[in-house]
Structure formats: structure tokens, C-alpha cells
Design a protein around this motif. Structure first.
Motif, PDB file in Angstrom:
ATOM      1  N   HIS A   1      -5.844  -4.892   5.360  1.00  6.58           N
ATOM      2  CA  HIS A   1      -5.189  -4.018   5.880  1.00  6.58           C
ATOM      3  C   HIS A   1      -4.481  -2.868   4.861  1.00  6.58           C
ATOM      4  O   HIS A   1      -3.994  -1.789   5.061  1.00  6.58           O
ATOM      5  N   LEU A   2      -4.459  -3.392   3.615  1.00  5.12           N
ATOM      6  CA  LEU A   2      -3.845  -2.489   2.797  1.00  5.12           C
ATOM      7  C   LEU A   2      -4.894  -1.670   1.835  1.00  5.12           C
ATOM      8  O   LEU A   2      -5.411  -1.887   0.844  1.00  5.12           O
TER       9      LEU A   2
ATOM     10  N   VAL B   1      -5.561   1.995   6.894  1.00  5.03           N
ATOM     11  CA  VAL B   1      -4.497   2.966   6.989  1.00  5.03           C
ATOM     12  C   VAL B   1      -4.609   4.316   7.704  1.00  5.03           C
ATOM     13  O   VAL B   1      -3.954   4.773   8.830  1.00  5.03           O
TER      14      VAL B   1
ATOM     15  N   ARG C   1      -4.858   3.911  11.585  1.00  6.21           N
ATOM     16  CA  ARG C   1      -3.320   3.660  11.828  1.00  6.21           C
ATOM     17  C   ARG C   1      -2.736   4.897  12.234  1.00  6.21           C
ATOM     18  O   ARG C   1      -1.975   5.118  13.023  1.00  6.21           O
TER      19      ARG C   1
ATOM     20  N   CYS D   1       4.623   2.206   4.982  1.00  8.07           N
ATOM     21  CA  CYS D   1       4.369   1.804   6.231  1.00  8.07           C
ATOM     22  C   CYS D   1       3.500   0.677   6.168  1.00  8.07           C
ATOM     23  O   CYS D   1       2.977   0.246   7.535  1.00  8.07           O
ATOM     24  N   ASN D   2       2.862   0.181   5.064  1.00  4.67           N
ATOM     25  CA  ASN D   2       2.068  -0.708   4.976  1.00  4.67           C
ATOM     26  C   ASN D   2       2.207  -1.797   3.948  1.00  4.67           C
ATOM     27  O   ASN D   2       1.749  -1.697   2.913  1.00  4.67           O
TER      28      ASN D   2
ATOM     29  N   TYR E   1       0.985  -1.218  -0.007  1.00  2.00           N
ATOM     30  CA  TYR E   1      -0.053   0.061   0.171  1.00  2.00           C
ATOM     31  C   TYR E   1       0.856   1.366   0.077  1.00  2.00           C
ATOM     32  O   TYR E   1       0.866   2.108  -0.863  1.00  2.00           O
TER      33      TYR E   1
ATOM     34  N   ARG F   1       5.663  -8.530   7.425  1.00  2.00           N
ATOM     35  CA  ARG F   1       4.512  -7.717   7.446  1.00  2.00           C
ATOM     36  C   ARG F   1       4.791  -6.424   8.284  1.00  2.00           C
ATOM     37  O   ARG F   1       5.037  -6.341   9.342  1.00  2.00           O
ATOM     38  N   CYS F   2       4.714  -5.209   7.532  1.00  2.00           N
ATOM     39  CA  CYS F   2       4.596  -3.856   8.300  1.00  2.00           C
ATOM     40  C   CYS F   2       3.297  -3.341   8.165  1.00  2.00           C
ATOM     41  O   CYS F   2       2.560  -3.063   7.298  1.00  2.00           O
ATOM     42  N   ASP F   3       3.023  -3.183   9.565  1.00  2.00           N
ATOM     43  CA  ASP F   3       1.591  -2.346   9.824  1.00  2.00           C
ATOM     44  C   ASP F   3       1.693  -1.025  10.470  1.00  2.00           C
ATOM     45  O   ASP F   3       2.074  -1.116  11.723  1.00  2.00           O
ATOM     46  N   PHE F   4       1.712  -0.142   9.753  1.00  2.00           N
ATOM     47  CA  PHE F   4       2.091   1.192  10.148  1.00  2.00           C
ATOM     48  C   PHE F   4       3.597   1.238  10.582  1.00  2.00           C
ATOM     49  O   PHE F   4       4.486   1.143   9.974  1.00  2.00           O
TER      50      PHE F   4
END
Length: 531
Positions: free
Chosen positions: A486-487, A492, A495, A412-413, A409, A434-437
């Protein structure tokens, strides 16, 4: 009756600016941090649209460059018009988003939609969503949304208009407020149509989320007074949570064979008012003129998923499948669907189609967190269910050399299935990161790999994504199901705490956090929609 299924431009194609020139129809859309910038599509019938150009394709088209720009900044809301034998394109490079907004508005021209496009001229930096209006008396005007940084003011300060000199490409005379919006709030994307002696002002309202809308006002002169339409708003799904085309607004008039339509922004959530993984898309609605006012042909202000096609289109069939098989060859350019982040990549320096014929070689660059220069090619998700797969030949020498298949995305995501080397076991490994913020987690255990080529695949189905790999046997799952939803702008935003504007992408990439000298070879990228 022939019909059109919305959206007409599926998957991350927002802020459509429609234009009719002769027998041709064009739509320009935002690309934000993705390069080349501003996509232009072409149609003869409003039913099927083909990619025609990405005019912001040279570094000098954005004098301040996009490198370092924040996520969801950069190239916002273009406006495409035609006058004096030229196509005119205005666009904004948004550099910051705090109490201030640095919004650099440029204008470029071209004799044909495919170019060559002129060097850009900086017009103003006072706001965003600029547009040009070419009046029938030969005068030209620049419209903009004015941004007010003063803390006691709300930021959005209404729309302004100023005369524009097409020779010097500079503003002349005084800037003046001419419309401050409606009860729906934030007024953006002003565009003017002159018809039957009236000036019609079409604006986006209510922000870009689930309260989004489009409104119309009219006046006999550009000085006003402006009268709001009795059909208010023209378009919205804010009061229709079950409508499949949510976030509808930011519209543009277009006429074909005496029939009228509007293009408009929309988004399709996976659940009611939920996450929209395909981002903001472009849809089409038929309108009628009643007592000198436009209104949706369905008699409401709610968009429809299926509409009647123009009579001028005949019996043409709408093409809905955007599957793509990309093969690589020295004498073949990369497809227009392949985008890079913030800057073009240089052949034979960042990538090569000649070093190993039949393969795309990516030279390891900066990490997926970088706002500067990454070695990454990605394309839009255009359907809720698809499979993407690629074959990789990669021999990393250490853990800092990485390559693989990514769902992306922004910086950061993302969800990344990557190959690297683990010196502790003296072997290549495959793992999901995985990067979640700001949170980094592994999405699978590290799987040791044999020598040789590796195939990677990801299957996305709505809110879920499953990665697979194939070495010397059949396909094997890699890790558990990953959260594809989440993408999305919506997730986003929750977050990050501020607006996000793009859409999910799938692509291939390579990183070298050591000497920037390693490379990975990729063969035959497949994107197949599941219908």
C-alpha cells in the motif's frame, strides 16, 4: 563481458538528469517533499554511483519554502548542466495541483558539485521540467513544459524555448513553442543534445505510469523544423507488460569513451503491472547511433534488466547491497540517507546528538499527518526485502506523547509501530496504527510494556511487512502481517485519485500533541537488505 544490473540507483530516485564533466559523471534526481532537496550522485564509470550532494540544503534555496506543500508536490525534475566554469541546476517547486499548477522554476550555480551553491533566481512559473541548453555559439536557452490552465485546453501545452541571459539569469526575447510532442501524448522533460551538427530533442511522453516512454526528434536549427525519429519510441515498456523495468521513460544522454548510454526512469512492480513499493528508480541503457539517430543497442525499444558495461569501466564490480548501520555520536553528522519532510530539522531544538552521547534524541513535534514540521528521519527502501531495527528509550507521560518506528509513504499513507502511555492502565503500551489515505485503523492490539529500553524491528518482504518488539526477552511479533504494497505510487493513486510520485521510506519519529516538550532517545538504526 562486464555487465550492469538495473536499476543503477534503486529506490525512489526519479527524473535522472545525467552530466559528463571531464572524467566525472553526475546524476541529479527529484526528491519532491523530502529534505534536503535534489540528490546528486557521482560516478567515474557509470557502474557504481555514490551520493555526492544535496544542493537544496538551505532554506533560502526555496524562497517560498516547502512547508504546507501538498504530497508529491515540491521539488520536481531537476536539470543539471555545466557551462562557463559553473555547474547549473534548474528545478521546480510545485505548490499546487488543481486546474492550476503553481510551478516556480529556479536556477542556482556552483563552482563545484559540492557547492557552495548560489542563492536561487526565480526564472519563470509557466510550467515544469525546466532545462538549460548551452549552445556552442555561447548562447543559452531555457526549455520548459508549458502548462495551460484554461478549461477548454488539455493542460499540457507542449514544450517552449526562450533565450536565457547567464549574467542576469533572466529570460530574454520571446518565448516560442518549438515542439508539441507525438502521438504518445503528454510531452515533458525536454532536453537537447548537439551532436554532429544536429540538435537532438529528448522528451518524456505518455505520462509517468505504465504508458511512459521517451522519444527523440532532431533539427538543424533550434527553430526547426523538428523531425521525429524513425526509431519510435526510443524507449518504453508500455507494450511489454512482463518487462521487469516498467514505466520506463524520462531519459538523458550520456557518453563515455566513445560509447553512448541513456539514463532513464523505471519502476519494478511486485506483480505484473502491480504496485511498485520502491517508487520510480534510475536505470541505464546502452544506445547506438544508426543513420544519425539514437536507438537502443538491443535493437528494440524495450529496456533491459542487465546491460553491457562501458569498456572504459574495465572490470569494476557493481555494488548492489545498500545495507547501512547508523550509529550516533556527538562528533558525527547524521548520514545523507536520513531525510526529513519539507524542512530541515534544527540541532538541539528538534533533535540532539549531544544530550545523550551515543543516542539520537528526538523532541516530540507535529503528527504524521502534518504538512508542516514533523520530527521524523527516514531513509529509502532500496530493496524489496529488508529488515530495519532500532532501540528506543522513551518515557511518555500521557497518550499524546508518541514515538517509534514507521513505514512511510506520505502524510496520508503510513504504518506506525509506536510507544505511548495509557493512563487507564498506568503503563506504556506498544501498538500499530495504520493510515490508508483517510482511513485510520489499528494494526495490532496494544501491548503493555515494562520499564526500560525497547527494541523495534520491521521485516519487509515484497507486499508484506511484519513488526516485532523486544523488551526483556527475545523478539516477539507485533500484530499480524501489514500491507507493505500500500506504500506505493500505484496504490496511493487509486485511493487519492491523482498522481503520486515518491517512494516508500522507513524511519524513526516522535510526536508530542501536548506541549511539544517530550523526547525519545534512539540508538543504532540498522537497515539490512535480505539477498
Amino acid at each position: 563481458m562486464n555487465t550492469i544490473q538495473n536499476p543503477i540507483l534503486p529506490g525512489f530516485a526519479p527524473d535522472a538528469s545525467a552530466l559528463h564533466v571531464g572524467e566525472d559523471y553526475y546524476i541529479a534526481t527529484s526528491t519532491f517533499e523530502w529534505w534536503p532537496g535534489i540528490e546528486i550522485y557521482h560516478s567515474k564509470d557509470l557502474v557504481n554511483w555514490e551520493w555526492a550532494a544535496a544542493p537544496i540544503a538551505r532554506r533560502d534555496m526555496v524562497p517560498s519554502e516547502l512547508l504546507g506543500n501538498y504530497n508529491s508536490g515540491s521539488l520536481w525534475a531537476p536539470h543539471l548542466s555545466y557551462a562557463d566554469g559553473l555547474f547549473w541546476l534548474v528545478y521546480t517547486d510545485v505548490k499546487s495541483s488543481t486546474a492550476f499548477k503553481d510551478t516556480l522554476n529556479y536556477v542556482v550555480t556552483a563552482p563545484k558539485i559540492t557547492g557552495p551553491w548560489s542563492e536561487p533566481t526565480l526564472v519563470t512559473a509557466s510550467g515544469f521540467d525546466p532545462a538549460l541548453f548551452h549552445d556552442d555559439d555561447g548562447r543559452h536557452y531555457f526549455l520548459n513544459m508549458l502548462f495551460d490552465w484554461r478549461l477548454e485546453n488539455p493542460g499540457f501545452a507542449g514544450t517552449v524555448i526562450q533565450e536565457f541571459d547567464p549574467v542576469t539569469r533572466q529570460l530574454v526575447g520571446e518565448r516560442r513553442h518549438f515542439y508539441r510532442g507525438t502521438s504518445l501524448g503528454v510531452c515533458e522533460g525536454p532536453q537537447i543534445l548537439k551532436k554532429d551538427g544536429w540538435y537532438y530533442l529528448l522528451c518524456a511522453a505518455g505520462g509517468t505510469g505504465y504508458l511512459h516512454a521517451a522519444t527523440v526528434a532532431r533539427a538543424k536549427t533550434l527553430d526547426g523544423p523538428w523531425e521525429d525519429s524513425p526509431y519510435f519510441p526510443l524507449l518504453t515498456a508500455r507494450d511489454d507488460a512482463a518487462n521487469p523495468l516498467q514505466k520506463s521513460g524520462h531519459a538523458c544522454f550520456v557518453e563515455i569513451g566513445g560509447e553512448w548510454y541513456i539514463t532513464h526512469i523505471c519502476a519494478r512492480p511486485l506483480t505484473e503491472r502491480g504496485n511498485c513499493t520502491l517508487g520510480r528508480e534510475t536505470a541505464l541503457q546502452k544506445i547506438e547511433w544508426t543513420d544519425g539517430w539514437p536507438r537502443l543497442a538491443n535493437g528494440t525499444h524495450h529496456p533491459e534488466l542487465v546491460i553491457s558495461a562501458p569498456k572504459a569501466a574495465g572490470n569494476v564490480r557493481q555494488l548492489l547491497d545498500h545495507s547501512e548501520r547508523v550509529t550516533f555520536a556527538p562528533d558525527k553528522d547524521l548520514p545523507h540517507t536520513f531525510k526529513t519532510l519539507r524542512t530541515p530539522l534544527t540541532p538541539e531544538t528538534d533533535y540532539s546528538l549531544t544530550a545523550r552521547p551515543g543516542w539520537l534524541r528526538l523532541y516530540g513535534g507535529q503528527t504524521l499527518s502534518s504538512h508542516h514540521k514533523q520530527t521524523l528521519f527516514a531513509r529509502r527502501w532500496q530493496h524489496f526485502a529488508f529488515t530495519a531495527k532500532v532501540k528506543i528509550d522513551f518515557v511518555p507521560q500521557n497518550f499524546q506523547q508518541v514515538a517509534g518506528l514507521v513505514l512511510f509513504y506520505d502524510t496520508c499513507n503510513w504504518i506506525y509501530a509506536y510507544i505511548t502511555r495509557d493512563e487507564r492502565i498506568n503503563a506504556r503500551t506498544l501498538q500499530i496504527l495504520r493510515c490508508d489515505f483517510k482511513d485510520f485503523t489499528y494494526g495490532s492490539e496494544a501491548v503493555p510494556l515494562p520499564d526500560g529500553e525497547i527494541s523495534l524491528k520491521v521485516c519487509v518482504n515484497g507486499a508484506e511487512a511484519q513488526f516485532y518488539y523486544k523488551a526483556d526477552g527475545g523478539w516477539q511479533p507485533l500484530g499480524d502481517v501489514q500491507p507493505a504494497d500500500h506504500l506505493s505510487d500505484d496504490y496511493v493513486e487509486t485511493r487519492r485519485g491523482r498522481c503520486a510520485f515518491t517512494g516508500a521510506m522507513v524511519g524513526i519519529c516522535a510526536q508530542d500533541m501536548d506541549a511539544h516538550q517530550s523526547h525519545a532517545d534512539f540508538a543504532c538504526f540498522d537497515y539490512e537488505e535480505q539477498r
